[in-house]
Structure formats: C-alpha cells, structure tokens
Enzyme design. Structure first.
Site, PDB file in Angstrom:
ATOM      1  N   CYS A 132       0.798  -1.118  -0.057  1.00 55.36           N
ATOM      2  CA  CYS A 132      -0.007  -0.079   0.093  1.00 55.36           C
ATOM      3  C   CYS A 132       0.812   1.146  -0.070  1.00 55.36           C
ATOM      4  O   CYS A 132       0.537   2.441  -0.745  1.00 55.36           O
ATOM      5  CB  CYS A 132      -0.944   0.033   1.333  1.00 55.36           C
ATOM      6  SG  CYS A 132      -0.162  -0.578   2.743  1.00 55.36           S
ATOM      7  N   HIS A 245      -3.333   6.176   4.464  1.00 58.27           N
ATOM      8  CA  HIS A 245      -1.612   6.245   4.881  1.00 58.27           C
ATOM      9  C   HIS A 245      -1.302   7.623   4.518  1.00 58.27           C
ATOM     10  O   HIS A 245      -1.648   8.183   3.258  1.00 58.27           O
ATOM     11  CB  HIS A 245      -0.955   5.321   4.046  1.00 58.27           C
ATOM     12  CG  HIS A 245      -0.789   3.850   4.854  1.00 58.27           C
ATOM     13  ND1 HIS A 245      -1.581   3.603   5.902  1.00 58.27           N
ATOM     14  CD2 HIS A 245      -0.284   2.655   4.353  1.00 58.27           C
ATOM     15  CE1 HIS A 245      -1.407   2.278   6.122  1.00 58.27           C
ATOM     16  NE2 HIS A 245      -0.648   1.632   5.230  1.00 58.27           N
TER      17      HIS A 245
END
Ligand code: 3JN
Length: 342
Positions: A132, A245
């Site tokens: 990710c 994130h």
C-alpha cells in the site's frame, strides 16, 4: 453480449477482502459468479454482494475450479500455499501479499503506472499488487520520474492501523476509549501502545536496521519503475489513524522542475488529485482520503537544500487504492485485454 467473469476472493472476511467486494460493486466489474473464500474458521459466514447473500467457503486447493480471476488478500502464507494451485486451475491470480512481488516471473503492477507489465502474467498466472505505501507514492512520483527523472527518494510514512487488519482497528479503538476513561488498556497486536503514540516499526526488523515494510518500498518502487539506479530510503511509522496512509516524500530530480510544473503535471496525472492551497488550509488528509480511490498530493514545494529537490505530502486510502482498488483495476485490464470470459 458483454463478457462476464467468475471471480474468487481469497481472504473475503478480512478488512481488505470486504473492500474488494465493495470495489467490485462500485466499479461495476462484470462478475458472473462470485466465490468467497476464507479459513475454515470463517467458513459458513455470509457476505452480501449486489444485495444478495453469498456464503463464505473454506479456501482449499480445489476452490478455484471454473474461476477466471482469483483475488488473494489472505496473507502471505495463504498466497504462497494456494496461488500456484489457483493458477494451475486456469484462473489468473491477483495477489495482494508480498509473497510473489519480487519474483522476476511475476509482474508487479500499478495500473496508472505500468499497465504494460500485466502482459507478463502468463508466465506464472500471477500478478502482484504492490504494498500500500509503495502504490500511493509511485502513483504520485511516476509522472515526475517520466518527465525529469528521479535520482533519490527520501520517504517517511504515517500509516493507519487498518494496514495491520481488523484486530489493530479494534486495538486503537479500545485503547483510546480506555485511556480517555482512565481504565486499564492492553496491547495485543502491537508491541507498544498505539493510542496517542507513534511507532517507528512496521513489519519485522531486518539485519540492515530497516523494517521489512521500509525495504518493500525500496525494492518494489525500483521494480515498478524498472530502474534499479534510484536511491531510496524509507522510514515507516504506525500512527493512531484508522484509515489512510500519509507520506512525507522528498525527491531529488535528475533535471530541474519547479513546484508549479509538478502541480500541473500531477493535475493531469491518472489517479492523482492535487490538493495544494495552503493559504486556504487545503492539503491532503487521511480523513478526506478515506473511501476514495485517488491518491491525493499537496504541500508541493522546493527543497532549497539540494540542486533539484521537491517535497510532497501524499495521502491515499490504504485499503482502497493501497489494496482493493488497485487489485480490481488490474482485474479490469485483464478482463478487457487478456481474458475471454463468457
Ligand atoms: O502495515 C501496513 O500498513 C501494510 C501492511 C502490509 C502487510 C502486512 C502483513 C503482511 C503485508 C504487505 O502487503 O506487504 C504483508 C505481506 O504480504 O507480507
């Protein structure tokens, strides 16, 4: 008649598996039959797809008969154990774990960046989804790399607990509630308290002093951009955020580029939304990225400490673009360009 495909999801009951289903629905993927797979412990549960209940079955080697595409998000061990068997059954595997990412016979794909690599799927029948943190960074940096070259990347991440899974989401919620209510708290998932704290520790530590997560960012970025000469150093930090994130990224480009040029380049880039009006307090934030498929970029500015330096702040939903969306986008290209379906 339009073609449709039989799709299996391995790890269907996890945090990413749930978003895989949502993504297939949201993006209107042409699903003929959906098969949901998980460990024996979760078998027997049901999940809803397009308004209908679908049973969760136990993941075994024979789960993939008659499937066209299998999307794996059941952890590295399950991918190592079952991905080749799935490929042998005749379906193409899109794997979300690290198990196959660095295999030279497995393409590592971000559809906005290197869709051409998908053609290499036939060697093993597996395509890997990058980590990710790599995906969102490379979606934003690839247009700059293609335009002026990138010599060096220094990245620090601020990663949400959902990257660890459902138990970590519960841990942050429970610790936060306990601390606010002055009651005892426990850490089971992380080695230290995550509520009101930052842990410079994601995945295991390696002999070189970096964590595995940090080295994934280094090695995967080079593989996707097909350039082992890029210098990359990463620090991966877990922060008390549920979803999304964030990354502070400093790059040294091969040829000069101004912040304004970076802004215009990224404004046109696929999958990128520029949010960069600091005078109006507009910059990317995890809470705005949640549930979205784009990668958000802001705080674009010159780094005056080197000849050609740029700083950026890059944010994306780690479960969507960092996992489920990227995998479904790969499946879309496979379906459009490579598979026959029925
Ligand atoms: O911690 C995060 O934010 C991302 C976690 C990724 C992850 C966690 C456990 C195992 C991975 C991954 O995708 O690289 C793996 C793995 O497959 O090795």
């Amino acid at each position: 008649m339009n073609k449709a495909y039989n799709v299996a999801i391995a790890g269907a009951t996890g945090a990413v598996g749930g978003q895989m289903l949502a993504c297939l629905e949201d993006r209107d993927f042409p699903v003929k039959q959906i098969r949901l797979l998980a460990t024996a412990r979760s078998a027997g549960q049901t999940r809803s797809f397009r308004g209908k209940p679908v049973p969760v079955e136990e993941l075994t080697e024979s789960s993939f008969t008659d499937m066209d595409i299998a999307i794996f998000s059941a952890g590295g061990a399950a991918s190592e154990r079952f991905a080749l068997a799935a490929a042998r059954s005749g379906c193409v595997v899109v794997d979300n774990s690290a198990a196959w990412r660095m295999d030279p016979e497995v393409p590592l794909v971000i559809p906005e960046v290197n869709p051409h690599a998908i053609a290499g799927y036939a060697k093993k029948g597996i395509i890997a989804n990058p980590n990710c943190s790599t995906i969102q960074m490379v979606v934003a940096l690839a247009p700059i790399y293609r335009k002026v070259g990138i010599k060096r990347i220094v990245v620090s991440t601020y990663q949400a607990v959902s990257g660890t899974g459902k138990k970590a989401i519960d841990e942050l919620r429970n610790q936060t509630a306990a601390l606010l209510n002055d009651t005892p708290w426990q850490s089971r998932v992380y080695p230290h308290r995550i509520a009101f704290n930052c842990l410079p520790h994601i995945d295991v530590f390696l002999d070189n002093g970096y964590t595995k997560e940090e080295m994934k960012m280094v090695n995967e970025t080079r593989k996707i951009l097909e350039d082992d000469s890029i210098g990359i150093t990463a620090t991966a930090v877990r922060v008390p955020v549920f979803f999304g994130h964030s990354e502070s990224v400093n790059i040294e480009t091969a040829a000069p580029i101004s912040p304004d040029e970076v802004r215009s380049l990224l404004a046109e880039a696929p999958g990128v939304t520029v949010a960069d009006e600091p005078g109006s307090n507009i910059y990317p934030m995890a809470i705005d990225a949640q549930g979205r498929d784009e990668t958000f970029v802001g705080r674009i500015r010159q780094d005056p400490s080197v000849a050609s330096g740029i700083n950026l702040w890059i944010v994306a939903d780690n479960i969507r673009k960092g996992a489920a969306t990227n995998a479904v986008q790969i499946a879309e290209i496979l379906a459009e360009r490579y598979l026959t379906g029925s």
